[in-house]
Design an enzyme around this catalytic site. Structure first.
Site, PDB file in Angstrom:
ATOM      1  N   LEU A  72       0.298  -0.257  19.607  1.00  0.00           N
ATOM      2  CA  LEU A  72      -0.577  -0.957  20.547  1.00  0.00           C
ATOM      3  C   LEU A  72      -1.546   0.092  21.077  1.00  0.00           C
ATOM      4  CD1 LEU A  72       1.830  -3.174  22.748  1.00  0.00           C
ATOM      5  CD2 LEU A  72       0.408  -3.924  20.837  1.00  0.00           C
ATOM      6  N   ASP A  73      -2.822  -0.284  21.226  1.00  0.00           N
ATOM      7  CA  ASP A  73      -3.794   0.633  21.815  1.00  0.00           C
ATOM      8  C   ASP A  73      -3.332   1.049  23.210  1.00  0.00           C
ATOM      9  OD1 ASP A  73      -5.390   0.259  19.617  1.00  0.00           O
ATOM     10  OD2 ASP A  73      -6.813  -1.075  20.612  1.00  0.00           O
ATOM     11  N   ARG A  74      -3.825   2.189  23.659  1.00  0.00           N
ATOM     12  CA  ARG A  74      -3.500   2.695  24.996  1.00  0.00           C
ATOM     13  C   ARG A  74      -3.680   1.614  26.061  1.00  0.00           C
ATOM     14  NH1 ARG A  74      -4.845   7.600  28.520  1.00  0.00           N
ATOM     15  NH2 ARG A  74      -5.226   8.793  26.647  1.00  0.00           N
TER      16      ARG A  74
END
Length: 219
Positions: free
Chosen positions: A56-58
């Site tokens: 998952l992106d930051r």
């Protein structure tokens, strides 16, 4: 025992946490806390710390699957690779969206430059990427969209939203103007991972406070 994050699903081989927005999976080059630093706290009595199965992106909050042993990690990773995993995301688009539902099929490719770093672009010769979407609500000039990605390309939903709707996700600093929110408003709301001979891993992450603060609710 207290855990560093809400646990949405737990059994002998899987752990699904509700990852907060703003927490990167890997330790940033510039320093700072990452999920990597907290995995030991998620052992919860098991022999080894769990390992993230997907990314998952930051900025993205919500369902993140962790495997509790190497065999489970391999099986779960294969399910993602074979597109057997059902993923449901909620995103706030920074503008109106015409239509009520549809499918975005735009191939994606990675580009990079010394001045701007890397990003994903729509490119005919890129990797195929497919996202199904449904409009849930419009409020204050923003639109809440449910995304169900068929493929799992990097930044897929973010690029698809910007190209298909003419508006990026609210707060997105790469594909939009970064304004309107403290982070890119994307939330992994649901995850279903099939397992052979076992019940599937099913997890639902509640709508985060920053989505609710903008007046939206998950239907």
């Amino acid at each position: 025992m207290t855990t560093p994050f809400p646990i949405l699903f737990e059994d002998g081989e899987a752990l699904v946490i509700d990852k907060p927005g703003g927490l990167p999976l890997d330790r940033p080059r510039a320093g700072g806390v990452s999920l990597e630093d907290r995995l030991e706290e998620l052992r919860l009595g098991f022999q080894r710390p769990p390992a993230p199965v997907h990314r998952l992106d930051r900025d993205t909050s919500g369902c993140l699957l962790l495997a509790r042993n190497p065999k489970a990690l391999k099986r779960f990773a294969a399910a993602f690779e074979a597109r057997l995993v059902e993923k449901r995301y909620l995103g706030i688009v920074a503008g109106p969206v015409s239509g009520t539902e549809g499918t975005i099929a735009l191939s994606l490719s990675k580009i990079s430059s010394a001045s701007e770093g890397w990003r994903m672009i729509v490119a005919k010769k890129g990797k195929p990427a497919v996202t199904h979407w449904r409009k849930l609500a419009e409020l204050g000039g923003h639109t809440l969209i449910e995304f169900r990605p068929e493929t799992g390309r990097t930044h897929q939903i973010r690029v698809h939203a910007e190209h298909a709707f003419g508006h990026a996700l609210l707060g997105d600093p790469v594909y939009g103007n970064g304004r309107g929110a403290a982070r890119t408003m994307l939330h992994a709301a649901g995850l279903t991972v099939p397992r052979e001979g076992k019940d599937p891993v099913v997890a639902l992450a509640p709508l985060p406070a920053d989505f609710a603060a903008l007046g939206f609710a998950d239907d």
